[in-house]
Scaffold this active site. Structure first.
Site, PDB file in Angstrom:
ATOM      1  N   HIS A   3      50.779  12.784  59.537  1.00  0.00           N
ATOM      2  CA  HIS A   3      51.154  11.446  59.971  1.00  0.00           C
ATOM      3  C   HIS A   3      52.299  10.939  59.101  1.00  0.00           C
ATOM      4  O   HIS A   3      52.175  10.856  57.877  1.00  0.00           O
ATOM      5  CB  HIS A   3      49.962  10.488  59.864  1.00  0.00           C
ATOM      6  CG  HIS A   3      48.930  10.689  60.922  1.00  0.00           C
ATOM      7  ND1 HIS A   3      48.054   9.704  61.308  1.00  0.00           N
ATOM      8  CD2 HIS A   3      48.655  11.772  61.699  1.00  0.00           C
ATOM      9  CE1 HIS A   3      47.266  10.174  62.260  1.00  0.00           C
ATOM     10  NE2 HIS A   3      47.617  11.427  62.506  1.00  0.00           N
ATOM     11  N   TYR A  38      46.013  -0.504  61.771  1.00  0.00           N
ATOM     12  CA  TYR A  38      45.228  -1.520  61.071  1.00  0.00           C
ATOM     13  C   TYR A  38      45.567  -2.874  61.687  1.00  0.00           C
ATOM     14  O   TYR A  38      46.743  -3.253  61.729  1.00  0.00           O
ATOM     15  CB  TYR A  38      45.573  -1.554  59.588  1.00  0.00           C
ATOM     16  CG  TYR A  38      45.193  -0.320  58.805  1.00  0.00           C
ATOM     17  CD1 TYR A  38      44.049  -0.305  58.007  1.00  0.00           C
ATOM     18  CD2 TYR A  38      45.989   0.827  58.827  1.00  0.00           C
ATOM     19  CE1 TYR A  38      43.702   0.813  57.269  1.00  0.00           C
ATOM     20  CE2 TYR A  38      45.649   1.955  58.100  1.00  0.00           C
ATOM     21  CZ  TYR A  38      44.505   1.943  57.319  1.00  0.00           C
ATOM     22  OH  TYR A  38      44.168   3.055  56.587  1.00  0.00           O
ATOM     23  N   PRO A  75      37.562   0.967  51.964  1.00  0.00           N
ATOM     24  CA  PRO A  75      38.259   2.025  52.693  1.00  0.00           C
ATOM     25  C   PRO A  75      39.599   1.591  53.285  1.00  0.00           C
ATOM     26  O   PRO A  75      40.326   2.437  53.824  1.00  0.00           O
ATOM     27  CB  PRO A  75      37.271   2.394  53.808  1.00  0.00           C
ATOM     28  CG  PRO A  75      36.449   1.170  53.997  1.00  0.00           C
ATOM     29  CD  PRO A  75      36.320   0.542  52.646  1.00  0.00           C
ATOM     30  N   LYS A 125      41.800   5.258  49.893  1.00  0.00           N
ATOM     31  CA  LYS A 125      41.979   5.736  48.522  1.00  0.00           C
ATOM     32  C   LYS A 125      40.765   6.445  47.923  1.00  0.00           C
ATOM     33  O   LYS A 125      40.895   7.135  46.915  1.00  0.00           O
ATOM     34  CB  LYS A 125      42.351   4.547  47.607  1.00  0.00           C
ATOM     35  CG  LYS A 125      43.728   4.000  47.883  1.00  0.00           C
ATOM     36  CD  LYS A 125      44.798   4.951  47.396  1.00  0.00           C
ATOM     37  CE  LYS A 125      46.110   4.754  48.097  1.00  0.00           C
ATOM     38  NZ  LYS A 125      46.395   5.726  49.136  1.00  0.00           N
ATOM     39  N   TYR A 150      50.393   4.046  49.878  1.00  0.00           N
ATOM     40  CA  TYR A 150      49.540   4.649  50.896  1.00  0.00           C
ATOM     41  C   TYR A 150      49.636   6.177  50.860  1.00  0.00           C
ATOM     42  O   TYR A 150      48.617   6.881  50.970  1.00  0.00           O
ATOM     43  CB  TYR A 150      49.923   4.139  52.277  1.00  0.00           C
ATOM     44  CG  TYR A 150      48.860   4.367  53.330  1.00  0.00           C
ATOM     45  CD1 TYR A 150      47.926   3.393  53.631  1.00  0.00           C
ATOM     46  CD2 TYR A 150      48.796   5.576  54.031  1.00  0.00           C
ATOM     47  CE1 TYR A 150      46.944   3.602  54.584  1.00  0.00           C
ATOM     48  CE2 TYR A 150      47.828   5.790  54.993  1.00  0.00           C
ATOM     49  CZ  TYR A 150      46.900   4.805  55.264  1.00  0.00           C
ATOM     50  OH  TYR A 150      45.928   5.036  56.218  1.00  0.00           O
TER      51      TYR A 150
END
Length: 388
Positions: A72, A199, A291, A295, A383
């Site tokens: 991704h 998200y 979550p 991480k 990220y």
């Protein structure tokens, strides 16, 4: 038994540590209270930072990940039922790999079997008897009490394990924030709603669209803490998910019967230090993150990288500097991940006392990320993974 490192816990952290150490000629014994079948039945997230990907490859367990995992190169954030994408490769030159934690555990078990590593399953009543002059851990199998003597102990047995609790209370400091909500997660055998994770912030609560494969989707809804997943039918779940996701994604969403449904609580937790005498903590035994920032598994892998490097330097070269620096080195990275996960959580979730003003502030924060390359770079760097 006698070994160089006794590892408590056969999750990804414990197995990966054993894998790296054995490949370097350091002997280990891994103790796990559950059966192998139980360990492999646990469904967990699987968004891997690029450093985690390279670590698994370097440990000789990346072949199947490279074939079956999904690369991704970005992620989408949504608010007010609209969304925007952050391009990881453009912002920081890295990507992430989506590959389930259960699959990583399978790969590690196969690699450990090939090396002939010692893994004791259904090791009950594990107790750390000594960790000062030498390291001694005892456990029970059947009706027999066994003992392992080692140079060092690696506590990789999670938040509820014995390792952290074996450190005297007056020698550790614990930091915790428990969030007043959880994630209701549904796994279903349907094509994902989008090719990358989404998200979503919404006045009704947070939502996440994720995946485990081309025909395996994982979706989450923010729900009050203590929610019973049985209270939610599949139809009610997908109706609410459509309300919270960006419109363009919601209309493509393919609903299906849930294969697995559960509620995960959200908390931030850190214990300091991550070492006491000959005991070293790694992974969830030392820290928990919400979550939201993906991480948890990655922090455990980072701990293992630091700890394996330090143990090999001490046991093979007699250089204890990295071992003495392990806790400080690991905690510096942990707190940066805690901060990132806290930021993502507070920006994307609805809190019980949240006002319309607070909602607008969250949306303004998301808009700032959407319109600022600098803000997107910071998010992308965190990220995809800070350097070791």
């Amino acid at each position: 038994m006698r070994t160089e490192v006794v590892i408590i816990g056969a999750g990804p952290a414990g197995l990966l540590l054993s894998q790296i150490l054995n490949r370097a000629g350091v002997s280990t014994v891994v103790l796990e209270k559950h059966s192998r079948e139980h360990v492999l039945s646990r469904i967990r997230a699987g968004v891997l930072e690029w450093g985690s990907v390279e670590t698994l490859r370097g440990a000789g367990v990346g072949r199947r990940m490279d074939v079956e995992g999904s690369m991704h190169e970005g992620v989408s954030l949504g608010f007010a039922n609209e969304g925007f994408r952050i391009d990881f490769t453009a912002r920081c030159g890295r990507a992430v790999m989506v590959y389930g934690q259960t699959e990583i555990t399978k790969d590690l078990y196969e690699a450990q079997d090939a090396l002939g590593a010692t893994i004791v399953h259904e090791a009950m009543d594990v107790a750390i008897e000594e960790m000062a002059g030498q390291a001694i851990v005892s456990y029970t199998t059947g009706r027999t009490r066994q003992r392992v003597t080692a140079n060092y102990i690696a506590g990789c047995d999670g938040f509820h394990g014995v390792s952290r609790r074996s450190i005297p209370a007056d020698r550790r400091t614990e930091f915790e924030r428990v969030y007043p909500f959880g994630w209701l997660g549904v796994l279903c055998e349907t094509p994902p709603a989008a090719p990358e994770l989404i998200y979503a912030n919404h006045p009704r609560g947070f939502a996440l669209a994720s995946m485990r494969g081309p025909m395996l989707s994982r979706y989450y809804l923010q729900v009050p803490a203590g929610t019973d997943p049985a209270e939610w039918s599949d139809a009610a779940f997908f109706d609410e998910l459509r309300r919270r996701l960006p419109h363009k994604v919601a209309i493509r969403l393919v609903a299906g019967p849930s294969v697995e449904k559960s509620v995960a609580p959200l908390r931030s937790f850190v214990t300091e230090p991550m070492r006491y005498c000959r005991l070293f903590l790694a992974g969830d035994a030392a820290h928990i993150v919400p979550p939201t920032g993906a991480k948890g598994l990655n922090l455990a892998i980072a701990d293992v990288v630091y700890l394996a490097e330090a143990l090999i330097a001490q046991l093979r070269d007699g250089d204890r500097r990295a071992l003495d620096a392990y806790s400080d080195r690991a905690l510096a990275r942990v707190w940066r991940a805690i901060r990132f996960s806290w930021w993502m959580t507070t920006m994307l979730h609805r809190f019980p006392d949240q006002t319309p003003f607070d909602q607008r502030i969250q949306e303004a924060e998301l808009d700032a990320v959407a319109t600022s390359e600098a803000a997107q770079t910071v998010l992308a760097e965190n990220y995809t993974g800070l350097p070791y």
